[in-house]
Enzyme design. Structure first.
Site, short mmCIF file in Angstrom:
data_model
loop_
_atom_site.label_atom_id
_atom_site.label_comp_id
_atom_site.label_asym_id
_atom_site.label_seq_id
_atom_site.Cartn_x
_atom_site.Cartn_y
_atom_site.Cartn_z
N GLU A 57 7.76 7.10 -3.59
CA GLU A 57 8.99 7.77 -3.20
C GLU A 57 9.86 8.18 -4.39
O GLU A 57 10.93 7.61 -4.63
CB GLU A 57 9.76 6.89 -2.21
CG GLU A 57 8.96 6.67 -0.93
CD GLU A 57 9.66 5.83 0.12
OE1 GLU A 57 10.74 5.27 -0.18
OE2 GLU A 57 9.14 5.73 1.25
N GLU A 97 2.50 5.60 3.79
CA GLU A 97 3.43 4.58 4.28
C GLU A 97 4.27 5.14 5.41
O GLU A 97 4.84 6.23 5.31
CB GLU A 97 4.38 4.11 3.16
CG GLU A 97 5.39 3.07 3.65
CD GLU A 97 6.47 2.76 2.64
OE1 GLU A 97 6.15 2.59 1.45
OE2 GLU A 97 7.66 2.71 3.03
#
Length: 220
Positions: free
Chosen positions: A87, A175
């Site tokens: 991220e 994820e």
């Protein structure tokens, strides 16, 4: 069939992870490893939270990822794929590191292929933001230096990735997690509704020809 693990900054903690992974590999699973942050000493804020990786330390960071793969191999744990960054596109108060699309492109162009004996994943955006992946796929050098287009589907990103397919890249959703409140909600109706929603997202991902869907995490 796939387990995703964190690459700790501190090499001293790799041994305990290896102990766990030695058991996991007995089940013939693929292991993907993601860093939440490079070592703090390589960043502009000298901190494991937030900040950016300094361009002059890109090579050292690639070596850090290499050392992780090499160490795990020495313990009998093959790492199927390594991500460059978990991220890179959100600011949070836990272990993290932010990258601009231009910074990621520079790293992939010049250093990603030096990560050896494993596949390379880019870039695990929070919501599969194509601003992070399309420049890699459209660059003649970068496109040959990584293997898997990775991303998450928090608040968006569940869509086709035709450019990745055109360039011969697999698309991995690495994820996703629901029920993000501080206290795990145990009401049966909530569990059923979220389970159906999760299964719908999985079905949709496969309808777009994605190659992997990794739930975060094994136990909750």
């Amino acid at each position: 069939s796939i387990v995703r693990v964190r690459i700790a900054q501190e090499q001293s903690s790799w041994a305990s992870l290896a102990t766990i992974l030695k058991e996991i590999v007995k089940y013939d699973v693929k292991i993907i490893a993601s860093p939440w942050s490079p070592p703090a000493s390589l960043k502009d804020n000298n901190n494991s939270v937030d900040g950016h990786l300094l361009p002059e330390n890109y090579g050292a960071y690639a070596q850090h990822l290499n050392e992780f793969v090499t160490y795990m191999a020495s313990q009998g744990v093959p790492i199927y794929a390594v991500s460059i960054q978990n991220e890179p596109d959100i600011e949070v108060k836990y272990e993290s590191c932010r990258w601009t699309p231009a910074q990621l492109l520079s790293f992939v162009q010049n250093h990603a292929r030096t990560i050896q004996n494993t596949k390379v994943v880019a870039s695990e955006s929070f919501n599969f933001n194509k601003v992070y992946t399309d420049p890699l796929l459209n660059d003649a050098t970068a496109v040959g230096n990584f293997d898997i287009v990775g991303g998450h589907i928090y608040g968006g990103g569940l869509s086709a990735h035709s450019l990745a397919e055109q360039k011969g890249k697999e698309v991995w959703m690495t994820e996703y997690l629901m029920n993000l409140s501080e206290k795990w909600v145990t009401a049966e109706s909530t569990i059923w509704n979220e389970s159906v929603e999760m299964l719908q997202s999985m079905h949709t991902a496969m309808s777009y020809n994605w190659n992997a869907y990794i739930w975060w995490y094994i136990r909750r």
